[in-house]
Design a protein around this motif. Structure first.
Motif, short mmCIF file in Angstrom:
data_model
loop_
_atom_site.label_atom_id
_atom_site.label_comp_id
_atom_site.label_asym_id
_atom_site.label_seq_id
_atom_site.Cartn_x
_atom_site.Cartn_y
_atom_site.Cartn_z
N ASP A 51 4.47 5.14 -20.64
CA ASP A 51 3.39 4.16 -20.51
C ASP A 51 3.59 3.26 -19.30
N LEU A 52 4.82 2.81 -19.08
CA LEU A 52 5.10 1.96 -17.92
C LEU A 52 4.92 2.72 -16.61
N GLU A 53 5.31 3.98 -16.57
CA GLU A 53 5.14 4.78 -15.36
C GLU A 53 3.66 4.97 -15.03
N ASN A 85 2.34 1.74 -13.55
CA ASN A 85 2.83 1.51 -12.18
C ASN A 85 2.12 2.40 -11.17
N LEU A 86 1.64 3.55 -11.60
CA LEU A 86 0.92 4.44 -10.68
C LEU A 86 -0.50 3.97 -10.44
N GLY A 87 -1.05 3.11 -11.31
CA GLY A 87 -2.41 2.63 -11.16
C GLY A 87 -2.51 1.46 -10.22
N PRO A 88 -3.71 0.91 -10.07
CA PRO A 88 -3.91 -0.23 -9.16
C PRO A 88 -3.27 -1.49 -9.72
N LYS A 112 -0.60 -6.64 -17.99
CA LYS A 112 -0.29 -5.46 -18.78
C LYS A 112 1.01 -4.80 -18.32
N ILE A 113 1.22 -4.75 -17.03
CA ILE A 113 2.46 -4.17 -16.50
C ILE A 113 3.66 -5.00 -16.91
N GLU A 114 3.51 -6.32 -16.84
CA GLU A 114 4.61 -7.20 -17.24
C GLU A 114 4.94 -7.05 -18.72
#
Length: 371
Positions: free
Chosen positions: A271-273, A276-279, A287-289
């Motif tokens: 899910d984290l990968e 990270n690949l998105g904008p 959400k990334i944090e």
């Protein structure tokens, strides 16, 4: 002097009304402007003692400071008599609400803690569980379809595979030993019955008394040695059963927890990968944090479970070698001594491993217990 004293006494004993208080205040204001007599400034109470000038002036000023529109039902002036300490207490009700605005109370403002709703907490737990289950299920399906990646510890996975294979083999040995114990028990029971039959015929057949007697003694001896061997085999079965169904099973339970932690770790890592690949914008950064924090939590859990499995596998291997060494020596010596007919060696083997045989009928209750 006497006129002033009697007038002062009358004022203390009667209860003043609102109009008298207002007129008294106006009179006192006018009296302050006019010259005063020194004798009139000393009030005398009903018991002949001098009244405290400070308290008298305080009560008078307090009455004058009250608003004219405040009724006596809203204000109470309490003064203790001569029996107690001289003090005044003023209790005032809330002023009438004029203009539709409530009076704001002064003082520190205390913010109460927000009351937690149990239903909302349960709903939040269900939401988190559902989200975690969805992520793990998606990870499992991806791995089976060959689309997702999984974290593999080659050394640890090899040890786990060996443990599972050994468990199956030990279960097979345990099943065969239980079958041998059942068959040996039936043979010993048959030999005991056969020895009793020979002994009975030895008493009733005088011409074959010795022949029946020899066979009776032989069958009874075989039955006795069979019971001794049966005790050794049952001890072997109990020890192997504890090793397989308790010690190894407990380690495999930890392995299952480790595998569940590994799936969660890979699910949140994937899910984290993907995030990270998105904008990266104002919507995706929180959400990334949050995903990074969840990934770190599950990574720590995965590392902890992997360490626990490694430690348990190490201790299990040491315990397995020690237990199986003793039990295999016991099984070999007991079987060899039984089929060699060496009764002393068979008994010595049981004493070496501290095995106590149950005498026939030992489990039956005594006549006192039956009563």
């Amino acid at each position: 002097m006497s006129e002033h004293s009697s007038e002062s006494t009358t004022l203390d004993e009667s209860q003043p009304s609102a109009e008298e208080i207002q007129s008294g205040c106006e009179g006192s204001a006018m009296a302050q402007e006019s010259p005063k007599n020194s004798a009139a400034e000393i009030p005398v109470t009903s018991n002949g003692q001098l009244e405290d000038s400070h308290e008298h002036s305080f009560n008078r000023d307090l009455k004058c400071s009250l608003p004219v529109g405040l009724g006596l039902s809203e204000t109470k002036i309490t003064s203790h008599g001569f029996d107690g300490a001289k003090e005044g207490v003023v209790e005032a009700g809330q002023f009438p609400n004029k203009g539709g605005r409530a009076q704001q109370k002064s003082g520190p403002v205390v913010l109460a803690d927000e009351v937690k709703n149990p239903a909302m907490e349960k709903l939040e737990l269900v939401r988190k569980w559902s989200l975690n289950t969805y992520k793990c299920t998606r990870q499992i399906i991806s791995e089976k379809l060959g689309r997702g990646s999984r974290t593999v510890d080659l050394e640890l996975e090899a040890q786990i595979d060996i443990l599972r294979d050994n468990k199956k083999k030990y279960e097979n040995i345990l099943r065969l030993a239980q079958t041998l114990s059942t068959q040996l028990f039936q043979m010993v029971h048959t030999q005991r019955q056969l020895g009793d039959a020979f002994a009975d015929l030895s008493l009733k057949s005088l011409e074959l008394h010795e022949e029946f007697g020899y066979n009776a003694d032989t069958q009874k001896l075989l039955a006795k040695n069979g019971e001794t061997l049966l005790g050794a085999i049952n001890f072997f079965i109990a020890s192997v059963n504890t090793l397989v169904n308790k010690t190894i099973e407990d380690t495999l339970l930890t392995v299952k927890q480790y595998e569940s932690a590994r799936i969660e770790y890979d699910a949140y890592r994937t899910d984290l990968e993907e995030l990270n690949l998105g904008p990266r914008d104002a919507n995706t950064l929180p959400k990334i944090e949050q995903s990074q924090q969840l990934f770190q939590v599950h990574k720590e859990k995965y590392d902890k479970m992997r360490n626990d499995v490694s430690i348990k596998l190490k201790f299990l291997e040491e315990n397995k070698v020690k237990v199986l060494h003793n039990q295999l020596v016991l099984f070999h010596n007991a079987i060899a001594a039984y089929f060699a007919g060496n009764q002393k060696q068979l008994e010595q083997t049981l004493k070496q491993f501290h095995i106590k045989l149950k005498t026939p009928g030992a489990d039956a209750p005594s006549w006192l217990e039956e009563q």
